[in-house]
Enzyme design. Structure first.
Site, PDB file in Angstrom:
ATOM      1  N   GLY A 125      -3.622  -1.847  -1.730  1.00  0.00           N
ATOM      2  CA  GLY A 125      -2.575  -2.249  -0.530  1.00  0.00           C
ATOM      3  C   GLY A 125      -3.745  -3.032   0.224  1.00  0.00           C
ATOM      4  O   GLY A 125      -3.480  -4.600   1.102  1.00  0.00           O
TER       5      GLY A 125
ATOM      6  N   ASP B  86      -5.770  -5.355  -0.916  1.00  0.00           N
ATOM      7  CA  ASP B  86      -6.477  -6.592  -1.332  1.00  0.00           C
ATOM      8  C   ASP B  86      -5.339  -7.558  -0.847  1.00  0.00           C
ATOM      9  O   ASP B  86      -4.418  -8.433  -1.259  1.00  0.00           O
ATOM     10  CB  ASP B  86      -6.497  -6.439  -2.471  1.00  0.00           C
TER      11      ASP B  86
ATOM     12  N   ARG C 162      -0.279  -6.217  -0.630  1.00  0.00           N
ATOM     13  CA  ARG C 162      -0.035  -5.763  -0.681  1.00  0.00           C
ATOM     14  C   ARG C 162       0.946  -6.986   0.516  1.00  0.00           C
ATOM     15  O   ARG C 162       2.149  -7.051   0.148  1.00  0.00           O
ATOM     16  CB  ARG C 162       0.267  -4.382   0.432  1.00  0.00           C
TER      17      ARG C 162
ATOM     18  N   GLY D 147      -2.025  13.149   2.519  1.00  0.00           N
ATOM     19  CA  GLY D 147      -3.042  13.744   1.868  1.00  0.00           C
ATOM     20  C   GLY D 147      -4.157  13.935   1.437  1.00  0.00           C
ATOM     21  O   GLY D 147      -3.836  12.585   1.455  1.00  0.00           O
TER      22      GLY D 147
ATOM     23  N   GLU E 262      -3.510   6.488 -10.459  1.00  0.00           N
ATOM     24  CA  GLU E 262      -2.080   6.249 -10.657  1.00  0.00           C
ATOM     25  C   GLU E 262      -1.934   5.144 -12.210  1.00  0.00           C
ATOM     26  O   GLU E 262      -1.496   5.730 -12.947  1.00  0.00           O
ATOM     27  CB  GLU E 262      -1.044   5.374 -10.066  1.00  0.00           C
TER      28      GLU E 262
END
Length: 180
Positions: free
Chosen positions: A42, A44, A46, A74, A108
């Site tokens: 994000g 870098d 987003r 979380g 991911e």
């Protein structure tokens, strides 16, 4: 960033999606909720490249999943994020300078490659201001990130992340320094 180049990427994705549709089994096509899953660091990209790509994909009629920072509150990667990866036909990891410093991004990516192996998910990497060889070989900022990860995570997890980066670094993708 050339917006026309981003639209060209979108058209390529739409073509790949149409080509994959007849080949998909009824079970895998019915489980695809998204055409594209975007994975990115994000801080870098987003508010620049990832936003432009996401908007171009949506404009081109491509149903795209882009996480919000809410998913990472979380300590573990959210189950809804893992489901979104599984329910996508194409994943686009956007590799940037700090991608490998994020355990979320690496988790991911590991899930993306599990889906590539088990569900024939298409993976289209974008190398945003980083060398593909740095991703593949974990050099440069990627080496620095892994020095830190080796102090905080077990060897199996770190090796899983390295294997995923090596595998994606060997795929053909878009290099922003050359093509965008």
């Amino acid at each position: 960033m050339k917006y026309t180049k981003i639209l060209h990427i979108c058209k390529d994705i739409k073509k790949l999606d149409r080509m994959a549709a007849p080949e998909a089994s009824s079970s895998s096509s019915s489980s695809s909720r998204y055409e594209v899953f975007l994975s990115f660091h994000g801080k870098d990209v987003r508010t620049n490249f990832a936003d432009h790509l996401y908007n171009a994909l949506v404009y081109a009629g491509i149903l795209t999943f882009r996480d919000s920072e809410e998913l990472h509150k979380g300590n573990k990667i959210g189950p809804e994020l893992l489901v979104a990866i599984q329910q996508s036909r194409i994943s686009i990891p956007i590799f940037s300078e700090n991608y490998a410093s994020s355990k979320w991004c690496l988790n991911e990516l590991s899930k993306i490659f599990e889906c590539k192996r088990t569900m024939d998910q298409i993976v289209l990497p974008i190398f945003y201001k980083v060398e593909p060889r740095d991703v593949r070989n974990q050099t440069g900022s990627y080496a620095t990130a892994f020095e830190e990860h080796q102090m905080h995570f077990n060897e199996t997890t770190v090796q899983m992340w390295k294997d995923a980066l090596r595998e994606v670094g060997e795929l053909g993708g878009w290099d922003s320094r050359k093509e965008l």
